[in-house]
Design an enzyme around this catalytic site. Sequence first.
Site, PDB file in Angstrom:
ATOM      1  CB  SER A   1      41.609  28.752  43.189  1.00 13.87           C
ATOM      2  OG  SER A   1      42.499  29.064  42.149  1.00 13.87           O
TER       3      SER A   1
ATOM      4  CE1 TYR B   1      39.905  34.456  43.632  1.00 17.27           C
ATOM      5  CE2 TYR B   1      41.884  33.445  42.724  1.00 17.27           C
ATOM      6  CZ  TYR B   1      40.522  33.400  42.993  1.00 17.27           C
ATOM      7  OH  TYR B   1      39.805  32.281  42.634  1.00 17.27           O
TER       8      TYR B   1
ATOM      9  CE  LYS C   1      38.402  31.581  45.590  1.00 14.93           C
ATOM     10  NZ  LYS C   1      36.969  31.449  45.826  1.00 14.93           N
TER      11      LYS C   1
HETATM   12  P1  NAD Z   1      32.056  34.582  38.334  1.00 12.02           P
HETATM   13  O1  NAD Z   1      32.531  35.962  38.646  1.00 12.02           O
HETATM   14  O2  NAD Z   1      31.517  34.335  36.968  1.00 12.02           O
HETATM   15  O3  NAD Z   1      30.948  34.138  39.398  1.00 12.02           O
HETATM   16  C1  NAD Z   1      30.962  34.573  40.733  1.00 12.02           C
HETATM   17  C2  NAD Z   1      29.578  35.106  41.053  1.00 12.02           C
HETATM   18  O4  NAD Z   1      29.542  35.534  42.416  1.00 12.02           O
HETATM   19  C3  NAD Z   1      29.175  36.306  40.194  1.00 12.02           C
HETATM   20  O5  NAD Z   1      27.923  36.048  39.593  1.00 12.02           O
HETATM   21  C4  NAD Z   1      29.102  37.470  41.181  1.00 12.02           C
HETATM   22  O6  NAD Z   1      28.123  38.413  40.822  1.00 12.02           O
HETATM   23  C5  NAD Z   1      28.803  36.752  42.486  1.00 12.02           C
HETATM   24  N1  NAD Z   1      29.248  37.453  43.705  1.00 12.02           N
HETATM   25  C6  NAD Z   1      30.484  37.951  43.968  1.00 12.02           C
HETATM   26  N2  NAD Z   1      30.508  38.495  45.208  1.00 12.02           N
HETATM   27  C7  NAD Z   1      29.265  38.321  45.739  1.00 12.02           C
HETATM   28  C8  NAD Z   1      28.680  38.666  46.985  1.00 12.02           C
HETATM   29  N3  NAD Z   1      29.343  39.310  47.921  1.00 12.02           N
HETATM   30  N4  NAD Z   1      27.398  38.320  47.193  1.00 12.02           N
HETATM   31  C9  NAD Z   1      26.677  37.667  46.233  1.00 12.02           C
HETATM   32  N5  NAD Z   1      27.188  37.324  45.047  1.00 12.02           N
HETATM   33  C10 NAD Z   1      28.467  37.649  44.796  1.00 12.02           C
HETATM   34  O7  NAD Z   1      33.251  33.590  38.662  1.00 12.02           O
HETATM   35  P2  NAD Z   1      33.405  32.036  38.341  1.00 12.02           P
HETATM   36  O8  NAD Z   1      34.468  31.886  37.328  1.00 12.02           O
HETATM   37  O9  NAD Z   1      32.084  31.412  38.113  1.00 12.02           O
HETATM   38  O10 NAD Z   1      34.023  31.550  39.724  1.00 12.02           O
HETATM   39  C11 NAD Z   1      33.224  31.012  40.769  1.00 12.02           C
HETATM   40  C12 NAD Z   1      34.121  30.718  41.957  1.00 12.02           C
HETATM   41  O11 NAD Z   1      35.157  29.829  41.556  1.00 12.02           O
HETATM   42  C13 NAD Z   1      34.818  31.932  42.550  1.00 12.02           C
HETATM   43  O12 NAD Z   1      34.844  31.801  43.951  1.00 12.02           O
HETATM   44  C14 NAD Z   1      36.219  31.858  41.993  1.00 12.02           C
HETATM   45  O13 NAD Z   1      37.172  32.462  42.848  1.00 12.02           O
HETATM   46  C15 NAD Z   1      36.428  30.353  41.923  1.00 12.02           C
HETATM   47  N6  NAD Z   1      37.415  29.941  40.913  1.00 12.02           N
HETATM   48  C16 NAD Z   1      37.266  30.370  39.620  1.00 12.02           C
HETATM   49  C17 NAD Z   1      38.216  30.016  38.666  1.00 12.02           C
HETATM   50  C18 NAD Z   1      38.121  30.522  37.250  1.00 12.02           C
HETATM   51  O14 NAD Z   1      39.148  30.583  36.572  1.00 12.02           O
HETATM   52  N7  NAD Z   1      36.939  30.850  36.732  1.00 12.02           N
HETATM   53  C19 NAD Z   1      39.287  29.192  39.038  1.00 12.02           C
HETATM   54  C20 NAD Z   1      39.394  28.756  40.361  1.00 12.02           C
HETATM   55  C21 NAD Z   1      38.436  29.143  41.291  1.00 12.02           C
HETATM   56  C1  WQD Z   2      46.833  30.993  31.539  1.00 13.25           C
HETATM   57  C2  WQD Z   2      48.119  31.140  30.734  1.00 13.25           C
HETATM   58  C3  WQD Z   2      49.164  33.285  31.031  1.00 13.25           C
HETATM   59  C4  WQD Z   2      46.131  35.757  29.179  1.00 13.25           C
HETATM   60  C5  WQD Z   2      44.258  32.228  36.786  1.00 13.25           C
HETATM   61  C6  WQD Z   2      44.332  32.528  38.251  1.00 13.25           C
HETATM   62  C7  WQD Z   2      43.998  31.300  39.040  1.00 13.25           C
HETATM   63  C8  WQD Z   2      42.653  30.697  38.590  1.00 13.25           C
HETATM   64  C9  WQD Z   2      42.619  30.489  37.108  1.00 13.25           C
HETATM   65  C10 WQD Z   2      40.906  31.618  39.915  1.00 13.25           C
HETATM   66  C11 WQD Z   2      49.238  31.842  31.520  1.00 13.25           C
HETATM   67  C12 WQD Z   2      48.723  33.105  29.584  1.00 13.25           C
HETATM   68  C13 WQD Z   2      46.835  34.679  29.674  1.00 13.25           C
HETATM   69  C14 WQD Z   2      46.604  36.421  28.026  1.00 13.25           C
HETATM   70  C15 WQD Z   2      48.438  34.870  27.922  1.00 13.25           C
HETATM   71  N1  WQD Z   2      41.569  31.583  38.845  1.00 13.25           N
HETATM   72  N2  WQD Z   2      47.977  34.249  29.062  1.00 13.25           N
HETATM   73  N3  WQD Z   2      47.749  35.942  27.429  1.00 13.25           N
HETATM   74  O1  WQD Z   2      47.051  32.519  35.379  1.00 13.25           O
HETATM   75  O2  WQD Z   2      46.818  30.022  35.049  1.00 13.25           O
HETATM   76  O3  WQD Z   2      45.217  31.210  36.469  1.00 13.25           O
HETATM   77  O4  WQD Z   2      42.957  31.723  36.451  1.00 13.25           O
HETATM   78  O5  WQD Z   2      41.114  30.999  40.927  1.00 13.25           O
HETATM   79  O6  WQD Z   2      43.962  31.694  40.358  1.00 13.25           O
HETATM   80  O7  WQD Z   2      45.642  32.969  38.570  1.00 13.25           O
HETATM   81  O8  WQD Z   2      45.108  31.563  34.044  1.00 13.25           O
HETATM   82  O9  WQD Z   2      43.972  32.152  31.954  1.00 13.25           O
HETATM   83  O10 WQD Z   2      45.132  33.972  33.269  1.00 13.25           O
HETATM   84  O11 WQD Z   2      46.512  32.267  32.096  1.00 13.25           O
HETATM   85  O12 WQD Z   2      49.472  34.493  27.365  1.00 13.25           O
HETATM   86  O13 WQD Z   2      46.035  37.410  27.560  1.00 13.25           O
HETATM   87  O14 WQD Z   2      47.829  32.009  29.612  1.00 13.25           O
HETATM   88  O15 WQD Z   2      50.395  33.963  31.087  1.00 13.25           O
HETATM   89  O16 WQD Z   2      50.439  31.268  31.125  1.00 13.25           O
HETATM   90  P1  WQD Z   2      46.184  31.355  35.242  1.00 13.25           P
HETATM   91  P2  WQD Z   2      45.096  32.557  32.833  1.00 13.25           P
END
Ligand code: NAD
Ligand code: WQD
Length: 356
Positions: free
Chosen positions: A139, A163, A167
Site C-alpha cells: 500500500s 495497519y 504492510k
Molecule cells: P477487502 O477487505 O475487500 O478484501 C480482503 C479479503 O481478505 C476479504 O474478502 C476478507 O474476507 C479476506 N480476509 C481477511 N483476512 C483473512 C484471513 N485471515 N484469511 C482469509 N481471508 C481473509 O479489501 P481490498 O480492498 O480488496 O484489499 C485487498 C488487499 O489490498 C488488502 O491486503 C489491503 O490491505 C490492500 N490494499 C487495499 C487498499 C484499498 O484502499 N482498498 C489500498 C492499498 C492496499
Molecule cells: C482520501 C481523502 C480523507 C473520507 C487510505 C489508507 C491507505 C490505503 C487507501 C489501504 C483523505 C478524505 C475520506 C471521508 C473525507 N488503504 N475523506 N471524508 O486516507 O488516502 O488512504 O485508503 O492500504 O492506507 O490510509 O484514503 O479514502 O480514507 O481518504 O474527506 O468521509 O478523502 O481525509 O483526504 P486515504 P481515504
Amino acid sequence: MASEAKQQQQQQSILVTGGAGFIGTHTVLQLLNEGFRVSIIDNLDNSVEEAVDRVRDLAGSNGSRNLQFHLGDLRNKDDLEKVFSQTRFDAVIHFAGLKAVGESVAKPWLYYSNNLIGTLNLLEFMGKYGCKKMVFSSSATVYGQPETIPCVENFQLKAMNPYGRTKLFLEEIARDVQKADPDWRIILLRYFNPVGAHPSGQIGEDPKGIPNNLMPYIQQVAVGRLPELNVFGHDYPTKDGSAIRDYIHVIDLADGHIAALRKIFATDDIGCTAYNLGTGHGTSVLEMVAAFEKASGKQIPIRLCPRRPGDATAVFASTEKAQKELGWKAKYGIEEMCRDQWNWASKNPWGYRPQP
Ligand code: NAD
Ligand code: WQD
C-alpha cells in the site's frame, strides 16, 4: 494474445487469497478472462460468497470451468493444508488482510495477528509445496506522510499506524524470505487509492458498517444511506483547500496484477521488487465530489470539517517504474471511476445484501 500463449496459461493455476474482496474479485475476473485457473481462499470476514458467484457468472465458461472457492482462514494451517494439497499452484496473489486504519489503532493485536500470522502461514505452505512466486498487496501507506511527491519506490519507508506497520513489516519479511532463498520471486504492489467498479455493475466495493474511505462514503450519500459527506480538512495548502490523493480504477489495478504475474513468470532474477500502482495524477476531495455529482446526477451535501489526524496533504505515485518494467499504465481517469462506481451503486444500493 496468441491462442498458443493463452493455451499455455490455461495450465497455470493461481491461488488468490482474499479473492472474495473488493480488489480480489476484480482481479480474479481478469485472471479468468485471461485463461488462468483460479482458486480462492477467503474467510469471508469482509466479503460474501455472492461476490464470487457473480465473478463466476461474469466469466462465463471460464468461470464455471476454472474457478474454485475455499472458505478458509490463513491463520488456520489445516485450511491451508487442504488447499495446497489439492492443487499445484504456479503462483499466489495475496490480498487477504484487514485494512481499516482506524480499527487497527483500536485493535492492534487483531491486525498484527491477522495480517502477519496469516502471511507467515501462507509463506510456510508456499515453501512446503514448492510454490515460490508471489504478488503481494502492499500500500501507499508505506510512504507515510511523504516529504516530496510523487512517491518513488526507493523512498525511505515509514508507517503511521498499526495497519501501515503490518504492510511495512510484511514487505521486510518478503525481502528477507527472498534473500534467504533466491528461488523466490516476489512482487510487492503498492496501491494508491483504489476506487470504481467493474463496468457491468455486478461487482464492486461493499464495506461493512460506515465506510472509512472517501468513495464508498460518497456512494452511500448518493443512494441515500448517509445524509452528507464530512470533508476532512479545507485549509490544506492545495488549490481548493482539500487533500489530494491518487485515485486508481480497480480495473486498472486488476490489470496491474496480471502484468506483475507475467513479469514474475518471465523474470528469474526479479528477486523481491516493489512497484507503485497509481495513475500519477492527484485529485482533491472536492474535485472528486464534483466528478461524482456529474457522473450520478445526484447532489452530494457536504460538511467542511477539521483535518483527519494522520492525513497527508497530497500523495500521488511515480508511475515510471511500473510503466518501464511491467509495461503497465493506468488507462482510466476519474470520470470513468465515478461512472463505474455510480453504475455499481445505483444497481446495488445495499451492496451484495438485500435492503434491510
Ligand atoms: P477487502 O477487505 O475487500 O478484501 C480482503 C479479503 O481478505 C476479504 O474478502 C476478507 O474476507 C479476506 N480476509 C481477511 N483476512 C483473512 C484471513 N485471515 N484469511 C482469509 N481471508 C481473509 O479489501 P481490498 O480492498 O480488496 O484489499 C485487498 C488487499 O489490498 C488488502 O491486503 C489491503 O490491505 C490492500 N490494499 C487495499 C487498499 C484499498 O484502499 N482498498 C489500498 C492499498 C492496499
Ligand atoms: C482520501 C481523502 C480523507 C473520507 C487510505 C489508507 C491507505 C490505503 C487507501 C489501504 C483523505 C478524505 C475520506 C471521508 C473525507 N488503504 N475523506 N471524508 O486516507 O488516502 O488512504 O485508503 O492500504 O492506507 O490510509 O484514503 O479514502 O480514507 O481518504 O474527506 O468521509 O478523502 O481525509 O483526504 P486515504 P481515504
